[in-house]
Design a protein around this motif. Structure first.
Motif, short mmCIF file in Angstrom:
data_model
loop_
_atom_site.label_atom_id
_atom_site.label_comp_id
_atom_site.label_asym_id
_atom_site.label_seq_id
_atom_site.Cartn_x
_atom_site.Cartn_y
_atom_site.Cartn_z
N GLU A 1 -6.11 1.95 7.99
CA GLU A 1 -6.21 1.04 6.85
C GLU A 1 -6.27 -0.41 7.32
O GLU A 1 -7.05 -1.21 6.80
CB GLU A 1 -5.03 1.23 5.89
N ARG B 1 0.83 -1.21 0.00
CA ARG B 1 0.00 0.00 0.00
C ARG B 1 0.86 1.25 0.00
O ARG B 1 0.57 2.22 -0.70
CB ARG B 1 -0.94 0.01 1.20
N ILE C 1 -1.40 4.96 0.79
CA ILE C 1 -1.42 5.34 2.21
C ILE C 1 -0.09 5.95 2.60
O ILE C 1 0.90 5.80 1.91
CB ILE C 1 -1.72 4.16 3.15
N GLU D 1 -9.70 -1.13 8.69
CA GLU D 1 -10.70 -1.28 7.63
C GLU D 1 -10.48 -2.54 6.79
O GLU D 1 -11.43 -3.24 6.46
CB GLU D 1 -10.68 -0.04 6.73
N ASP D 2 -9.23 -2.82 6.46
CA ASP D 2 -8.93 -3.94 5.56
C ASP D 2 -9.03 -5.31 6.25
O ASP D 2 -9.36 -6.30 5.59
CB ASP D 2 -7.53 -3.79 4.96
#
Length: 66
Positions: free
Chosen positions: A27, A13, A19, A30-31
């Motif tokens: 992140e 990422r 990011i 969320e991921d």
């Protein structure tokens, strides 16, 4: 999931420009559905690993010699 797998995800990422270090914990939450505390622990470990890789040696942490 191991830290290595999280680190690989974060490295990918970061390399993509999606990011930066400041958004990395969010992140991961969320991921991967991690809670804030676990995500921050992983990101802290990732940042230390990145720092050691870039400099070639662990950074000096004042007060750590105690």
């Amino acid at each position: 999931m191991s830290n290595k797998e999280y680190f690989e995800h974060l490295n990918a990422r970061r390399a993509s420009g999606e990011i930066n270090m400041m958004g990395a914990a969010r992140e991961l939450q969320e991921d991967f559905g991690l809670d804030k505390v676990d995500a921050r622990k992983i990101v802290t470990a990732w940042m230390k690993q990145c720092s050691n890789f870039i400099t070639g040696y662990p950074r000096f942490n004042p007060g750590s010699e105690k």
